[in-house]
Motif scaffolding. Structure first.
Motif, PDB file in Angstrom:
ATOM      1  N   ALA A 118       0.838  -1.211   0.000  1.00 22.77           N
ATOM      2  CA  ALA A 118       0.000   0.000   0.000  1.00 22.77           C
ATOM      3  C   ALA A 118       0.865   1.250   0.000  1.00 22.77           C
ATOM      4  O   ALA A 118       0.532   2.256  -0.649  1.00 22.77           O
ATOM      5  CB  ALA A 118      -0.923  -0.004   1.219  1.00 22.77           C
ATOM      6  N   GLY A 122       0.669   3.897  -2.998  1.00 23.86           N
ATOM      7  CA  GLY A 122       0.277   5.255  -2.633  1.00 23.86           C
ATOM      8  C   GLY A 122       1.355   6.277  -2.941  1.00 23.86           C
ATOM      9  O   GLY A 122       1.070   7.436  -3.241  1.00 23.86           O
ATOM     10  N   TYR A 431      -5.486   3.814   0.404  1.00 29.42           N
ATOM     11  CA  TYR A 431      -4.077   3.503   0.615  1.00 29.42           C
ATOM     12  C   TYR A 431      -3.570   4.093   1.937  1.00 29.42           C
ATOM     13  O   TYR A 431      -2.759   3.463   2.633  1.00 29.42           O
ATOM     14  CB  TYR A 431      -3.246   4.018  -0.558  1.00 29.42           C
TER      15      TYR A 431
END
Length: 624
Positions: A118, A122, A431
């Motif tokens: 993540a 992100g 995210y």
């Protein structure tokens, strides 16, 4: 909650406080109502990829024919895996790290791996929002800065790089990115992108600073506004010349292409990535639900909305691609017509697009040598339609080219980039939540730190690392992260997740949990897909993807005005040091899982903890 709480309630969250019992998760924030939760789930799943990735795959794989493997993957892979993540998150009331360490301490690495993935996604995803902000700020000019080529310093001719490509391509590669000719050239930080990057992260912080309290309410705008703009673009795009050519291409399936196994692999991969599985966001969001929320219905509804949006978005996209192909075809034909008229001193209007082929044959029969000396191009509408445009090429070149041919182009540009901003921002909520929830669950930061301070620190680290993408070579770096950060890691993580739920946590236990939470046990479809079909599909796709990457040469497309193929991109090989980074990005998740398991074993934490029955949780629910 037994009923949906009234909308005039000021707090978005309330606290779920079960009786103080051993091993029962502590008090946890909850969504105020079902609408907040569903909107943020839809906002996370429906992102920029629905606009630029799905139409690209349709264009690559025979138009409507791609929908066949796509829908099969949705039913047998996407929906069941979302069912697993939502149900286990709601049942165990934790983020990704808490969920898997609760099932077994040795599985904590899966949560760490999901958190790292993540983070990497992100990291580059908000850079796309940065570009969108830059275009939005330039959308108020008259004329639009990508509408015409700029002139040279002596103002006698157009800049050669623009004249040989197009105004939209020049504005993207030179005025926005100031792109270098290769990945190995850094190019330095571009100050306008640095400013927009800072602004993008400030906006993300403001919208997520108080967790789901602020992001839940922001989703009322970020998750709904894009549909309004998409509908407007649908109407506007259908008025463009050649739009029907694109729609015919979309809805005329080439079933022969279904014999290509790569079509099925890409369809399975697309539905998987589109839903945001494996990064921990869905687990985090569902952990804030009441224990008796209908997560089965949520999995089906969100998955269907996501896929329906992809198909709906493809209509204006293909209309615009049809317009772009028609414009390129007409430009090519006009050039050839002008060459014939000038060479043979023909009267203006004697050769037209419609009569070009007949006139060319006549001149070719009478003056074959003179015709052969002309630099005539082969103009083919189908070839233009087959030129697949993906990602930045679709959004920042094809779409912007269409805007300048619409009435009031500034209005269309403002609407379009506002829509992309909303799509990107709503995905960033997921995210950030996937990263922040495990960090807070692990209690890494001092208890005295307010959540807003932790959030600010996370966003600051993100922003500083993302400065890499604001260099002249930043677009090449983003392509690396886009291609590899969300591929093998997510496939591997999700395969482990479903295997652990079925064989360690136990499908029978999950069935009892679901019976308590939603009132009935999983039916035969859920059992077949979760226990057999989905793991098998994930395994096949993962192995096929690794084999495909390992047996192919890793290359990237570079913008080089000095290349002999310009304006076509130059195909370059990744340097050795970048291949090393690619291996780290792709394999770090698996390393985290193995190392974390070994550490837990060395610490003697090999005993499965007691998981309290769901009846020990708050039994209130949000009504559907």
């Amino acid at each position: 909650m037994s009923e949906i709480e009234s909308h005039h309630q000021t707090d978005v969250l309330r606290l779920d406080r079960p009786e103080s019992k051993a091993n029962v998760p502590p008090a946890r924030s909850q969504w105020t109502n079902r609408i907040d939760y569903l909107l943020i789930m839809v906002g996370f799943a429906v992102g920029i990829g629905n606009i630029w990735r799905f139409p690209f795959l349709c264009q690559t794989y025979g138009g409507g024919a791609f929908l066949i493997p796509y829908c099969i993957a949705l039913v047998f892979e996407g929906i069941p895996l979302m069912y697993v993540e939502l149900s286990i998150g709601q049942r165990l009331r934790s983020g990704s790290i808490g969920v898997w360490s609760t099932i077994h301490p040795c599985f904590i690495g899966i949560g760490i791996s999901a958190m790292f993935t993540a983070f990497t996604i992100g990291l580059f995803y908000n850079v796309i929002i940065t570009w969108v902000i830059w275009y939005f700020m330039n959308s108020f000019q008259q004329p639009l800065p990508w509408q015409y080529c700029p002139l040279t310093e002596n103002r006698t001719e157009m800049v050669r790089e623009c004249a040989e490509s197009s105004p939209t391509a020049y504005f993207w590669y030179r005025e926005t990115l100031n792109v270098t000719t290769s990945l190995e050239e850094g190019g330095g930080l571009q100050w306008w992108l640095v400013v927009c990057l800072c602004l993008a992260w400030i906006i993300v912080y403001i919208c997520t600073s108080r967790g789901i309290e602020t992001s839940g309410k922001a989703a009322y705008v970020t998750a709904t506004f894009p549909y309004v703009v998409l509908f407007c673009f649908l109407i506007g795009s259908l008025t463009l010349e050649g739009a029907t050519n694109g729609l015919v291409y979309l809805f005329t399936p080439d079933v022969e292409i279904l014999k290509n196994p790569k079509v099925w692999m890409d369809a399975a991969t697309q539905i998987f990535f589109s839903l945001g599985l494996g990064v921990g966001s869905l687990i985090a969001f569902s952990s804030y639900n009441p224990i008796k929320n209908d997560c089965e219905k949520d999995a089906v509804v969100v998955s269907l909305i996501n896929s329906a949006t992809s198909i709906f978005a493809s209509i204006p996209v293909f209309a615009i691609l049809g317009f772009k192909a028609t414009m390129n075809f007409n430009t090519c034909m006009d050039r050839n017509v002008l060459l014939l008229i000038n060479e043979f001193d023909a009267a203006e209007g004697s050769v037209t697009r419609e009569s070009y082929s007949d006139q060319l044959n006549i001149y070719n029969q009478s003056y074959p040598h003179r015709v052969s000396l002309l630099d005539l191009m082969e103009c083919n509408l189908d070839d233009n339609l087959n030129e697949a445009a993906s990602g930045t090429g679709l959004v920042f070149i094809a779409f912007t080219q269409a805007m300048v041919n619409m009435p009031v182009p500034q209005l269309w540009a403002i609407l379009f980039f506002t829509m992309l901003f909303m799509l990107g921002l709503s995905s960033m909520f997921g995210y950030i939540e996937a990263l922040l929830t495990p960090l807070l669950d692990l209690k890494i930061f001092p208890h005295s730190w307010p959540k807003e301070a932790v959030q600010a620190l996370v966003c600051l680290v993100f922003m500083l690392l993302a400065l890499t993408f604001t260099q002249g070579s930043g677009n090449y770096w983003l392509s690396v992260f886009n291609d590899f950060a969300g591929s093998v890691p997510l496939l591997f993580i999700t395969l482990l997740e479903v295997l652990i739920v079925v064989h360690v946590y136990g499908f029978e236990r999950l069935s009892k949990d679901m019976e308590f939470m939603i009132g009935h046990r999983p039916n035969l479809f859920w059992k077949a897909t979760i226990c057999f079909i989905s793991p098998l599909m994930l395994f096949v796709v993962l192995v096929a993807y690794i084999v495909d990457q390992a047996t192919s040469t890793l290359t990237y497309q570079a913008w080089n005005p000095q290349s002999g193929l310009f304006p076509k991109p130059e195909l370059l090989h990744y340097p050795a040091w970048m291949i090393f980074i690619i291996v780290i990005i792709s394999g770090a998740g698996a390393v985290f899982i193995v190392v974390a398991a070994l550490v837990q074993c060395l610490r003697g934490k090999t005993k499965r903890p007691h998981i309290p029955p769901p009846s020990e949780y708050d039994t209130e629910s949000v009504q559907p």
